[in-house]
Design a protein around this motif. Structure first.
Motif, PDB file in Angstrom:
ATOM      1  N   THR A 137      37.699  29.791  21.781  1.00  0.00           N
ATOM      2  CA  THR A 137      38.834  29.236  21.030  1.00  0.00           C
ATOM      3  C   THR A 137      39.670  30.304  20.330  1.00  0.00           C
ATOM      4  OG1 THR A 137      37.298  28.830  19.238  1.00  0.00           O
ATOM      5  CG2 THR A 137      37.854  26.941  20.619  1.00  0.00           C
ATOM      6  N   GLN A 138      39.045  31.429  19.964  1.00  0.00           N
ATOM      7  CA  GLN A 138      39.756  32.468  19.198  1.00  0.00           C
ATOM      8  C   GLN A 138      40.497  33.455  20.109  1.00  0.00           C
ATOM      9  OE1 GLN A 138      39.915  32.855  15.674  1.00  0.00           O
ATOM     10  NE2 GLN A 138      39.053  30.802  15.695  1.00  0.00           N
ATOM     11  N   ALA A 139      40.288  33.350  21.407  1.00  0.00           N
ATOM     12  CA  ALA A 139      40.861  34.345  22.332  1.00  0.00           C
ATOM     13  C   ALA A 139      42.355  34.135  22.544  1.00  0.00           C
ATOM     14  CB  ALA A 139      40.137  34.259  23.667  1.00  0.00           C
ATOM     15  N   ALA A 140      42.994  35.197  23.046  1.00  0.00           N
ATOM     16  CA  ALA A 140      44.415  35.117  23.409  1.00  0.00           C
ATOM     17  C   ALA A 140      44.556  34.236  24.643  1.00  0.00           C
ATOM     18  CB  ALA A 140      44.929  36.515  23.705  1.00  0.00           C
ATOM     19  N   ILE A 142      46.186  34.766  27.309  1.00  0.00           N
ATOM     20  CA  ILE A 142      46.039  35.549  28.549  1.00  0.00           C
ATOM     21  C   ILE A 142      44.569  35.736  28.912  1.00  0.00           C
ATOM     22  CG2 ILE A 142      46.171  37.862  27.463  1.00  0.00           C
ATOM     23  CD1 ILE A 142      48.013  38.564  29.927  1.00  0.00           C
ATOM     24  N   CYS A 177      43.744  24.121  23.346  1.00  0.00           N
ATOM     25  CA  CYS A 177      45.020  23.960  22.638  1.00  0.00           C
ATOM     26  C   CYS A 177      46.165  24.706  23.334  1.00  0.00           C
ATOM     27  CB  CYS A 177      44.898  24.333  21.176  1.00  0.00           C
ATOM     28  SG  CYS A 177      44.268  25.961  20.914  1.00  0.00           S
ATOM     29  N   LYS A 197      52.226  42.068  36.544  1.00  0.00           N
ATOM     30  CA  LYS A 197      52.672  41.995  35.152  1.00  0.00           C
ATOM     31  C   LYS A 197      51.518  42.115  34.161  1.00  0.00           C
ATOM     32  CE  LYS A 197      56.147  38.637  36.542  1.00  0.00           C
ATOM     33  NZ  LYS A 197      56.464  37.199  36.468  1.00  0.00           N
ATOM     34  N   SER A 199      49.337  44.519  33.658  1.00  0.00           N
ATOM     35  CA  SER A 199      49.079  45.807  33.009  1.00  0.00           C
ATOM     36  C   SER A 199      49.851  45.884  31.706  1.00  0.00           C
ATOM     37  CB  SER A 199      49.494  46.946  33.936  1.00  0.00           C
ATOM     38  OG  SER A 199      50.827  46.740  34.321  1.00  0.00           O
ATOM     39  N   ARG A 200      49.129  45.974  30.608  1.00  0.00           N
ATOM     40  CA  ARG A 200      49.780  45.968  29.297  1.00  0.00           C
ATOM     41  C   ARG A 200      50.258  47.362  28.894  1.00  0.00           C
ATOM     42  NH1 ARG A 200      45.860  42.097  25.667  1.00  0.00           N
ATOM     43  NH2 ARG A 200      45.578  40.550  27.229  1.00  0.00           N
TER      44      ARG A 200
ATOM     45  N   GLY B  36      44.268  26.677  13.875  1.00  0.00           N
ATOM     46  CA  GLY B  36      44.559  27.726  14.851  1.00  0.00           C
ATOM     47  C   GLY B  36      43.537  28.847  14.743  1.00  0.00           C
ATOM     48  N   ARG B  37      43.905  30.008  15.305  1.00  0.00           N
ATOM     49  CA  ARG B  37      42.957  31.128  15.335  1.00  0.00           C
ATOM     50  C   ARG B  37      42.966  31.883  13.998  1.00  0.00           C
ATOM     51  NH1 ARG B  37      45.469  32.688  21.115  1.00  0.00           N
ATOM     52  NH2 ARG B  37      47.256  31.825  20.032  1.00  0.00           N
ATOM     53  N   LEU B  38      41.957  32.712  13.829  1.00  0.00           N
ATOM     54  CA  LEU B  38      41.814  33.481  12.593  1.00  0.00           C
ATOM     55  C   LEU B  38      42.351  34.892  12.829  1.00  0.00           C
ATOM     56  CD1 LEU B  38      40.554  32.624   9.860  1.00  0.00           C
ATOM     57  CD2 LEU B  38      38.481  33.804  10.583  1.00  0.00           C
ATOM     58  N   GLU B  44      46.174  31.112  11.799  1.00  0.00           N
ATOM     59  CA  GLU B  44      47.350  31.225  12.672  1.00  0.00           C
ATOM     60  C   GLU B  44      48.488  30.311  12.206  1.00  0.00           C
ATOM     61  OE1 GLU B  44      46.504  29.847  16.609  1.00  0.00           O
ATOM     62  OE2 GLU B  44      48.303  30.745  17.480  1.00  0.00           O
ATOM     63  N   TYR B 101      47.300  35.789  17.540  1.00  0.00           N
ATOM     64  CA  TYR B 101      45.857  35.978  17.675  1.00  0.00           C
ATOM     65  C   TYR B 101      45.462  37.364  17.194  1.00  0.00           C
ATOM     66  CZ  TYR B 101      47.016  38.571  21.958  1.00  0.00           C
ATOM     67  OH  TYR B 101      47.537  39.478  22.856  1.00  0.00           O
ATOM     68  N   THR B 111      53.450  38.676  24.182  1.00  0.00           N
ATOM     69  CA  THR B 111      53.329  38.128  25.546  1.00  0.00           C
ATOM     70  C   THR B 111      54.214  36.888  25.661  1.00  0.00           C
ATOM     71  OG1 THR B 111      51.013  38.789  25.390  1.00  0.00           O
ATOM     72  CG2 THR B 111      51.638  37.569  27.336  1.00  0.00           C
ATOM     73  N   CYS B 166      54.320  42.110  27.298  1.00  0.00           N
ATOM     74  CA  CYS B 166      53.544  41.654  28.459  1.00  0.00           C
ATOM     75  C   CYS B 166      54.154  40.364  29.022  1.00  0.00           C
ATOM     76  CB  CYS B 166      52.128  41.407  27.977  1.00  0.00           C
ATOM     77  SG  CYS B 166      50.906  41.478  29.248  1.00  0.00           S
ATOM     78  N   MET B 185      57.075  30.361  25.420  1.00  0.00           N
ATOM     79  CA  MET B 185      56.062  30.588  24.393  1.00  0.00           C
ATOM     80  C   MET B 185      55.936  32.082  24.146  1.00  0.00           C
ATOM     81  SD  MET B 185      52.080  29.518  24.397  1.00  0.00           S
ATOM     82  CE  MET B 185      50.921  30.324  23.303  1.00  0.00           C
ATOM     83  N   GLU B 187      53.501  34.754  22.302  1.00  0.00           N
ATOM     84  CA  GLU B 187      52.196  34.922  21.669  1.00  0.00           C
ATOM     85  C   GLU B 187      52.085  36.358  21.180  1.00  0.00           C
ATOM     86  OE1 GLU B 187      48.563  34.645  23.882  1.00  0.00           O
ATOM     87  OE2 GLU B 187      47.760  33.148  22.512  1.00  0.00           O
TER      88      GLU B 187
END
Lengths: 200, 211
Positions: A137-140, A142, A177, A197, A199-200, B36-38, B44, B101, B111, B166, B185, B187
């Motif tokens: 849940t906390q991840a980005a 992407i 979400c 796309k 590659s950051r 949301g996220r921390l 968030e 995030y 992104t 990104c 969106m 992010e």
């Protein structure tokens, strides 16, 4: 009254009827037991050892290719596991379990996530249920997306019959979400030409 | 006399609506029920609302003939698909969902995403037809693509190694589901919650120039 009952049983066609009903019930019970594999009927004229040998030959010991995204790159690991081409549902279960084990080992998925059940429909839709959500849940967004892409890539590579994937948590649609998982995801995913796309 | 005043008011309202040529809707992530996220020790929902309010302030100075609205106030809770319904009713010109995030990398990461389900080849319907919720984006697919690409290009040019950019990625994203107007969106990945302040100006400039 007992005299009447005695007479009734003496009546030949009543006995015939009752025997007929008994036979039908017995046949029905045997049919049910055979259908539900409670009993196995084998013909003495067919050599079962040959079948077993053929089945054993069909079971492949080819490795399962597992894909996951880590440190801006795709990683592939081969796990030697037994697969049976005749049973894609069993294969899918094996492949997903192996994928889960590897990702838990790599600390990409929290411990305790387990596969509950798997089913494949005749049109190639796979219904996969976990005990909890696989995406952190906390991840980005992407990272969540690429985790699912790795999961789909693993399925596409190892179980050819699967076309679309429905994700569930405790047999209810998986809710995130950010990602819309209410519709099935194609096994090819949404990555296609978007890889460049990444590659950051 | 009353009729004349009413007529003048009507004319002035019509002129003011025409003068307001662009309507941008900004949608911060989370609400009263969803934290949301921390990020650091902040949620968030609060951080994205602060960011969106500052972008609105900056955009108002850059786009004088525009209407910029925020989907929620602090403490509001949003029913499912409320933002999409509101954006469609108000016929906005651009809808932006902003999320944040926590990341390890020191430089902030921006992104960009737009809605899509491998359906870029599907032509925009020319005749009135019934579209499902996941097909609403077909109505503004080309405009969305143009805006998103130019937004990414502008942000990339202005980055000066202050932040990473990104995307743009096309995905079935829940916050953009059911919106018929051009929607995207953004992010933002932050290592420290206060980092978002350096992104206000480049983001506002990019939005203003992309339209």
């Amino acid at each position: 009254m007992p005299y009447k009952i005695k007479n009734l049983f003496k009546n030949a066609h009543v006995i015939m009827y009752s025997m007929g009903i008994f036979n039908i019930m017995l046949a029905g019970s045997l049919w049910y037991a055979w259908q539900h594999e409670l009993i196995i009927i084998r013909s003495p004229y067919i050599c079962h050892t040959e079948n077993t040998i053929i089945q054993a030959q069909q079971e492949r010991h080819s490795p399962i290719h597992i894909f996951f995204w880590l440190d801006n790159n795709w990683h592939q690991k081969d796990v030697p596991l037994q697969q049976s081409p005749a049973n894609p549902t069993h294969n899918l279960h094996t492949v997903i379990s192996a994928w889960l084990d590897l990702l838990i080992e790599e600390h990409l998925i929290s411990e305790g996530v387990a596969l509950e059940s798997v089913a494949i429909s005749h049109d190639g839709a796979a219904f996969i249920s976990f005990n909890r959500a696989i995406v952190p849940t906390q991840a980005a967004l992407i990272d969540k997306w690429l985790m699912i892409e790795g999961f789909l890539k693993t399925i596409a590579r190892n179980v050819e019959t699967v076309q679309n994937v429905y994700l569930f948590v405790q047999h209810k649609p998986m809710i995130d979400c950010h990602l819309d998982l209410s519709n099935p995801w194609p096994v090819q995913g949404y990555i296609h030409d978007q890889v460049k796309k990444l590659s950051r | 006399m009353k009729q004349i005043i009413l007529f003048i008011t009507l004319i002035s309202v019509m002129i003011s609506t025409q003068a307001c040529c662009v309507h941008i809707m900004l949608d911060p992530a989370g609400d009263a029920r969803t934290t949301g996220r921390l990020i650091g020790n902040l949620f968030e929902r609060g951080l994205s609302l602060q960011c969106v309010e500052q972008i609105k302030k900056q955009l108002s100075t850059q786009l004088t003939k525009s209407q910029i609205s925020i989907t929620r106030k602090p403490g509001d809770s949003m029913p499912t698909l409320y933002q999409a319904t509101r954006a469609n009713q108000l016929e906005v010109d651009l809808f932006i969902h902003l999320g944040m995030y926590q990341q390890q990398s020191a430089r902030p990461t921006i992104t960009i995403y737009r809605y899509g389900c491998n359906d870029d080849f599907v032509p925009t319907p020319s005749q009135p037809c019934i579209l499902t919720i996941d097909q609403a984006h077909w109505l503004s697919k080309k405009d969305t693509q143009t805006i998103v690409n130019s937004l990414c290009n502008i942000l990339f040019k202005d980055s000066n190694e202050q932040y990473c950019i990104c995307g743009p990625f096309t995905l079935p994203i829940k916050p953009l589901l059911g919106i018929s107007a051009p929607a995207l969106m953004i992010e933002i990945g932050l290592s420290d919650p206060s980092q978002y302040t350096i992104l206000i100006e480049p983001l506002s400039n990019a939005i203003a120039n992309a339209l």
